[in-house]
Motif scaffolding. Sequence first.
Motif, PDB file in Angstrom:
ATOM      1  N   GLY A  65       0.812  -1.209   0.000  1.00  0.00           N
ATOM      2  CA  GLY A  65       0.000   0.000   0.000  1.00  0.00           C
ATOM      3  C   GLY A  65       0.852   1.269   0.000  1.00  0.00           C
ATOM      4  N   LYS A  66       2.112   1.153  -0.439  1.00  0.00           N
ATOM      5  CA  LYS A  66       3.014   2.302  -0.458  1.00  0.00           C
ATOM      6  C   LYS A  66       3.621   2.444  -1.859  1.00  0.00           C
ATOM      7  CE  LYS A  66       4.361   1.716   4.390  1.00  0.00           C
ATOM      8  NZ  LYS A  66       5.493   1.479   5.328  1.00  0.00           N
ATOM      9  N   SER A  67       4.061   3.679  -2.176  1.00  0.00           N
ATOM     10  CA  SER A  67       4.737   3.901  -3.450  1.00  0.00           C
ATOM     11  C   SER A  67       6.104   3.221  -3.418  1.00  0.00           C
ATOM     12  CB  SER A  67       4.897   5.400  -3.725  1.00  0.00           C
ATOM     13  OG  SER A  67       5.704   6.006  -2.733  1.00  0.00           O
ATOM     14  N   VAL A  68       6.556   2.767  -4.578  1.00  0.00           N
ATOM     15  CA  VAL A  68       7.813   2.051  -4.648  1.00  0.00           C
ATOM     16  C   VAL A  68       8.506   2.396  -5.963  1.00  0.00           C
ATOM     17  CG1 VAL A  68       6.663   0.016  -5.615  1.00  0.00           C
ATOM     18  CG2 VAL A  68       8.899  -0.232  -4.546  1.00  0.00           C
ATOM     19  N   THR A  69       9.856   2.541  -5.888  1.00  0.00           N
ATOM     20  CA  THR A  69      10.646   2.734  -7.101  1.00  0.00           C
ATOM     21  C   THR A  69      11.548   1.529  -7.280  1.00  0.00           C
ATOM     22  OG1 THR A  69      12.419   3.866  -5.915  1.00  0.00           O
ATOM     23  CG2 THR A  69      10.642   5.236  -6.816  1.00  0.00           C
ATOM     24  N   VAL A  79      17.167   6.724 -18.146  1.00  0.00           N
ATOM     25  CA  VAL A  79      17.902   7.241 -16.987  1.00  0.00           C
ATOM     26  C   VAL A  79      17.609   6.393 -15.756  1.00  0.00           C
ATOM     27  CG1 VAL A  79      18.295   9.261 -15.520  1.00  0.00           C
ATOM     28  CG2 VAL A  79      17.745   9.569 -17.948  1.00  0.00           C
ATOM     29  N   GLU A  80      18.660   6.038 -15.038  1.00  0.00           N
ATOM     30  CA  GLU A  80      18.472   5.343 -13.773  1.00  0.00           C
ATOM     31  C   GLU A  80      18.097   6.335 -12.676  1.00  0.00           C
ATOM     32  OE1 GLU A  80      21.939   3.109 -12.885  1.00  0.00           O
ATOM     33  OE2 GLU A  80      21.611   1.616 -14.468  1.00  0.00           O
ATOM     34  N   GLU A  81      17.306   5.890 -11.753  1.00  0.00           N
ATOM     35  CA  GLU A  81      16.842   6.698 -10.618  1.00  0.00           C
ATOM     36  C   GLU A  81      16.238   8.025 -11.110  1.00  0.00           C
ATOM     37  OE1 GLU A  81      19.646   7.144  -7.508  1.00  0.00           O
ATOM     38  OE2 GLU A  81      20.158   5.012  -7.439  1.00  0.00           O
ATOM     39  N   ALA A  82      15.399   7.910 -12.150  1.00  0.00           N
ATOM     40  CA  ALA A  82      14.756   9.092 -12.730  1.00  0.00           C
ATOM     41  C   ALA A  82      13.714   9.683 -11.793  1.00  0.00           C
ATOM     42  CB  ALA A  82      14.111   8.747 -14.072  1.00  0.00           C
ATOM     43  N   PHE A  83      13.174   8.868 -10.887  1.00  0.00           N
ATOM     44  CA  PHE A  83      12.083   9.334 -10.022  1.00  0.00           C
ATOM     45  C   PHE A  83      12.644   9.674  -8.647  1.00  0.00           C
ATOM     46  CE2 PHE A  83      10.278   6.296 -13.087  1.00  0.00           C
ATOM     47  CZ  PHE A  83       9.485   7.182 -13.804  1.00  0.00           C
TER      48      PHE A  83
END
Length: 330
Positions: A36-40, A86-90
């Motif tokens: 229930g949480k955002s995840v990258t 791109v890596e780690e774009a967010f």
Amino acid sequence: MLGHTPREKTPPEPGARAGREPALPTNFLNYCARTGKSVTRSSVTGREIFNNDGYFVSKATKSAMALPLIHSGSLKGMLYLENDLVEEAFTPRHQQVLGLLSSQIAISIENAKFYKELEQMVAHRTAELLSVNQQLQDANAQLERLSNIDGLTGIFNRRSLDDFAEREWKRHQRQGSPFSLIMCDIDFFKRFNDAYGHIQGDQCLRRVAQALEQAVQRPGDFVARYGGEEFAIILPETDLPGLTSILEKLRAGILALAIPHAASQAGSQVSLSFGACSIRPAGGQRLEDTFFTADRALYAAKAQGRNRYVIAREIVACVLGQGEPGGRTS
């Protein structure tokens, strides 16, 4: 990319079929739905299950982010974004902005669902109301029809006759067209009832009514039970020759029934006597005078031996309190 889960807190269907490239990173999305949480992707890089996800491997995805769309503690869908360059774009800032956006999206999904259900409910209720309204209209039409029909014979009753006669009289007055009226009743009907019983008497009335209706077949012609064994027939747009032709047809139709009547003094079977008149209504002339005149002609037919018709040559004014000469007998 915006998707919906089939049920709350239930992982989506697998995104790939055997031997085909997966449509979505199901493990990644399932994790987001479960927590229930955002995840990258960078936040779960160390987890083998995500590193080996068939979708990420086949697409060579650099960055990915999934946000649960939650409203009132219930999962409404998923917001999934990816970047192949791109890596780690967010960044955390992206996550914060998209987190706020995901809340609004969840509310919008819930509202859309609510309005759709409301629209369906309104449509269903409207259909029910239309159905009930149609049933009421049908019931009212049936009641109206029954109020105008004689219960025994199935033809129009006196009330309906009065309404129809008034309308047609006024129309013929405006147009100056011929209006014909016939009054008739069954000869020696009281004796018929005495001899054969009231059940046979009722059946006789029904057959006579049907025969009268069959004899006058134009759409505007009107046959009604006037009362007891007496009937009235209105023939719009009918002059004297037309009236005479109809009278001959009516009399022949009744005799063709061949209903035995041993108690009749007019013959061995049921017969009718007819009184009629034809007029072009003008201003100052009255409908009741026409009925009175046809009734006097009927009395004349009875006085001459019954089983015949008499056509009045002129309209006689009905004076209040004036009755028939000698009274009426069956």
